[in-house]
Design a protein around this motif. Sequence first.
Motif, PDB file in Angstrom:
ATOM      1  N   VAL A 283      36.908  46.460  43.664  1.00 19.11           N
ATOM      2  CA  VAL A 283      37.934  46.252  44.688  1.00 19.11           C
ATOM      3  C   VAL A 283      39.072  45.381  44.158  1.00 19.11           C
ATOM      4  CG1 VAL A 283      38.426  45.281  46.971  1.00 19.11           C
ATOM      5  CG2 VAL A 283      36.303  46.563  46.584  1.00 19.11           C
ATOM      6  N   PHE A 284      38.719  44.313  43.463  1.00 22.30           N
ATOM      7  CA  PHE A 284      39.752  43.419  42.931  1.00 22.30           C
ATOM      8  C   PHE A 284      40.547  44.071  41.804  1.00 22.30           C
ATOM      9  CE2 PHE A 284      36.823  39.614  44.051  1.00 22.30           C
ATOM     10  CZ  PHE A 284      37.109  39.783  45.402  1.00 22.30           C
ATOM     11  N   GLY A 285      39.937  45.025  41.139  1.00 22.01           N
ATOM     12  CA  GLY A 285      40.642  45.751  40.093  1.00 22.01           C
ATOM     13  C   GLY A 285      40.856  44.973  38.819  1.00 22.01           C
ATOM     14  N   THR A 286      40.058  43.939  38.578  1.00 22.60           N
ATOM     15  CA  THR A 286      40.203  43.149  37.360  1.00 22.60           C
ATOM     16  C   THR A 286      38.873  42.504  37.016  1.00 22.60           C
ATOM     17  OG1 THR A 286      41.589  41.465  36.281  1.00 22.60           O
ATOM     18  CG2 THR A 286      40.861  40.987  38.526  1.00 22.60           C
ATOM     19  N   ARG A 287      38.855  41.841  35.874  1.00 23.19           N
ATOM     20  CA  ARG A 287      37.672  41.117  35.421  1.00 23.19           C
ATOM     21  C   ARG A 287      37.432  39.896  36.313  1.00 23.19           C
ATOM     22  NH1 ARG A 287      37.727  37.804  30.064  1.00 23.19           N
ATOM     23  NH2 ARG A 287      39.941  38.039  30.527  1.00 23.19           N
ATOM     24  N   VAL A 288      36.172  39.552  36.564  1.00 21.06           N
ATOM     25  CA  VAL A 288      35.810  38.341  37.292  1.00 21.06           C
ATOM     26  C   VAL A 288      34.874  37.521  36.413  1.00 21.06           C
ATOM     27  CG1 VAL A 288      34.719  37.345  39.335  1.00 21.06           C
ATOM     28  CG2 VAL A 288      36.058  39.461  39.531  1.00 21.06           C
TER      29      VAL A 288
END
Length: 400
Positions: A283-288
Amino acid sequence: MPPAPLFTPPSELLFALAEDLPTPALVYDLPGIRAGVRAMARDIALIPDARLNLALKACHTPALLREMAALGLGCDIASPGELDLALAAGFTEVSATGPVFAGADFDLLAGHGITLDCDSLDQLDDYGGRRPGTEVGLRVRVTLPRSLEDTATFAGDSRFGVAPADPGLGEVLERHRLRVTRLHVHTGQMTPASLRYKVRYLLTVAEHLPEVRVIDLGGGFFHLYRDRAQAVAALTDAASQVADWRERTGRPVALRFEPGGALLTPYGYLVTRVRSVEEHHPVFGTRVVTLDASAWNLAPWHNRPQVLALHGAPPTGPALLAGCTLYENDFFGAVPGAARTALEVPHCRRGDRLVVTATGAYTMTNARWFNRIPPPREHLFDGERMTAADALPATAGAAR
């Protein structure tokens, strides 16, 4: 030749010694702090009788406060508990303002030679009822021109301070026979232009209060020092304003400044360990990247820090840097209106160590125990050695 920047990068030895610290750890770079304080104090000294003080709300670490006092700074306190810290650290000049002060606190401050800067008419009335016929300070609410306002200022919209033109002010002062000897203002972040404006404004107010001897311009030095040459030019102009005012009125007046974050923030380094990496959040569309420290518990005001790899400098890329609590918006680098802010984070794996910069102020004074996660241990780097900083006493205020 323009003045050198205030910030002094740390020695590589700081990061080498940090490799052996249990994480999370908060490291203060003492050589950097000393150099920054001395440079800023030299700039402030362009104004005769001006003094650089520390806003104690930015730091409650006793060892670090002793260092600041030894460098010749005074301090401003916002509570009786901070008074205990200030006295223990050895600050020779202490000012005070804040709505928490009441009743016996007024006598406590006076017993230490501290003039309270009252920040509301009700507090001023309470103060006068307990200490009639004495000196008092006023925290003044300043309305800045629209051109000097932005999202980082709190001027006419501040909840603190007394309007100089409030008709009730004169009545309270007269009824309790109070003598105003200090004016105090804090308008959030200060620019060179707003510094010039505030000096002119407060000198005008002081003309109508014949016993004012000190004007405290507050802090907000991050914006003031975006360009040190412009800051120096504004301080030089302020010196000229003060000199003209003294000559015209035949009265002495001294200026005070009380930054907190600008004195300490750049010189704190949060050493953390990576707990997990999710390469692409659906959902965030990036690395966490999740750490063993919490932004929510330590750095809710932390605006876009740098994130460094403790070992070498691997390639970086955008990522959300998450804390270790069960709060959904526990992310480092939050900005107003955006809890999730992507930072440039080194590529890393579980167990790697990262360093989050700009954590030298407000980190521990903001600290909360959400999920009962303890704050990091604090350490001082003196240029050669790393030592554990003494902890905040559990019974702050006991000296009273």
